[in-house]
Write an enzyme that holds these catalytic residues in place. Structure first.
Site, PDB file in Angstrom:
ATOM      1  N   ASP A  74      -1.291 -69.360 -68.349  1.00 24.75           N
ATOM      2  CA  ASP A  74      -0.268 -70.067 -69.126  1.00 24.75           C
ATOM      3  C   ASP A  74      -0.317 -69.766 -70.621  1.00 24.75           C
ATOM      4  O   ASP A  74       0.185 -70.542 -71.433  1.00 24.75           O
ATOM      5  CB  ASP A  74      -0.407 -71.582 -68.906  1.00 24.75           C
ATOM      6  CG  ASP A  74      -1.737 -72.124 -69.421  1.00 24.75           C
ATOM      7  OD1 ASP A  74      -2.623 -71.309 -69.754  1.00 24.75           O
ATOM      8  OD2 ASP A  74      -1.887 -73.349 -69.496  1.00 24.75           O
ATOM      9  N   GLU A  75      -0.903 -68.635 -70.998  1.00 24.93           N
ATOM     10  CA  GLU A  75      -1.009 -68.325 -72.418  1.00 24.93           C
ATOM     11  C   GLU A  75      -1.004 -66.818 -72.628  1.00 24.93           C
ATOM     12  O   GLU A  75      -1.585 -66.068 -71.844  1.00 24.93           O
ATOM     13  CB  GLU A  75      -2.300 -68.932 -72.984  1.00 24.93           C
ATOM     14  CG  GLU A  75      -2.394 -68.889 -74.483  1.00 24.93           C
ATOM     15  CD  GLU A  75      -3.589 -69.695 -74.994  1.00 24.93           C
ATOM     16  OE1 GLU A  75      -3.650 -69.957 -76.208  1.00 24.93           O
ATOM     17  OE2 GLU A  75      -4.466 -70.057 -74.174  1.00 24.93           O
TER      18      GLU A  75
END
Length: 307
Positions: A74-75
């Site tokens: 998620d990054e």
């Protein structure tokens, strides 16, 4: 709310923003989290869902640039100096990406825009879970000066404590400390910290960055104390790590769209961490030079340290 198995054997994998002020954090024993936050709700992880949503978000990112360096599911870092579409404005692109993520997935996203990876990363943490923080080049020194020293890349709890021992509590303190002093105390890492504090971070965004480590872990529902049972439980875990090594290229770079092939591992360290019922960890470690994937990385006794 926390993601992870219920107490007493579970471990927190992620915690909601409402739970964090109560001291609930990632990698925390579930029994400790439950004690600090009475009424905490535990939900099981759904890795297949996370991976699916991550792929959808990655597709959105690729609409604007192919220079993407993933950090996790998620990054990611994005270089939008020369975007595939839209104006060459990091602020406008970040705003559009966040809007498209919400419209297409229903998920919020936070973003940081800055002149370097360090500044952008710290900026993205300023207004979670649904915010946009922009740091202009002319403002970055002031922004860095106001950061707690623990927010700096590479400064964990131990290094933070050592920094505080010599009076360094913030980015401003780090900016005022000479590089000579930092190198004397922290070695060449001291030079790295000084450069970050002065806004000197020219690391490029690397779509295929070298993987530094590969690992996996398992928390058992019941304590295991018999050595033979430990070894039998360890074998499938080791095979999983070997499989992940097999998906990497010769220097640790992921091979995309190509068959798995032999990959030499050079001067790698193999670490085995055992955690007891009282959450104390014993770490064993060994090193060896080049070894082919799928074969033992070391022979002989481990060096041991406790933490």
């Amino acid at each position: 709310m926390a993601v992870g198995r219920d107490p007493p054997k579970g471990v927190v994998k992620a915690a909601s923003y409402e739970a964090r002020p109560h001291g609930v954090r990632s990698a925390q024993p579930a029994v400790e989290a439950d004690r600090q936050c009475p009424g905490l709700i535990f939900v099981p992880p759904r890795m297949e869902v996370y991976q699916k949503e991550s792929r959808r978000i990655r597709e959105i990112l690729h609409r604007y640039t192919d220079i993407i360096e993933p950090l996790s599911l998620d990054e990611a870092y994005l270089d939008v100096t020369d975007p595939k579409k839209g104006p060459p404005s990091g602020t406008l692109i970040a705003r559009r990406i966040r809007e498209e993520i919400y419209e297409e997935t229903g998920l919020t996203a936070s973003a940081g825009v800055g002149p370097s990876k360090f500044v952008a990363k710290v900026a993205s943490d300023q207004d979670k879970p649904d915010g946009l923080t922009v740091i202009r080049p002319e403002d970055q020194l002031d922004f860095i000066a106001g950061l707690p020293i623990g927010d700096f890349h590479g400064i964990g709890p131990v290094t933070e404590e050592k920094m505080q021992e010599i009076g360094i509590e913030s980015g401003a303190d780090l900016q005022e400390t000479s590089e000579k002093t930092l190198r004397r105390r922290f070695g060449k890492r001291g030079g790295h910290f000084k450069r970050l504090a002065m806004g000197e971070d020219d690391r490029p965004v690397k779509p295929d960055r070298e993987r530094k480590s590969v690992g996996t872990e398992r928390t058992f529902s019941d304590d295991v104390s018999d050595p033979e049972k430990m070894l039998s439980r360890l074998e499938p875990i080791a095979e999983r790590v070997a499989g992940r090594l097999g998906s990497a290229g010769p220097e640790g770079t992921p091979i995309r769209g190509r068959p798995v092939r032999d990959c030499p591992v050079r001067e790698r360290t193999m670490t085995l961490k055992l955690k007891s019922h009282d959450q104390k960890a014993t770490t064993t470690r060994c090193q060896r030079g080049r070894a082919p994937c799928g074969r033992p990385l070391c022979a002989g006794p481990f060096g041991r340290r406790k933490r």
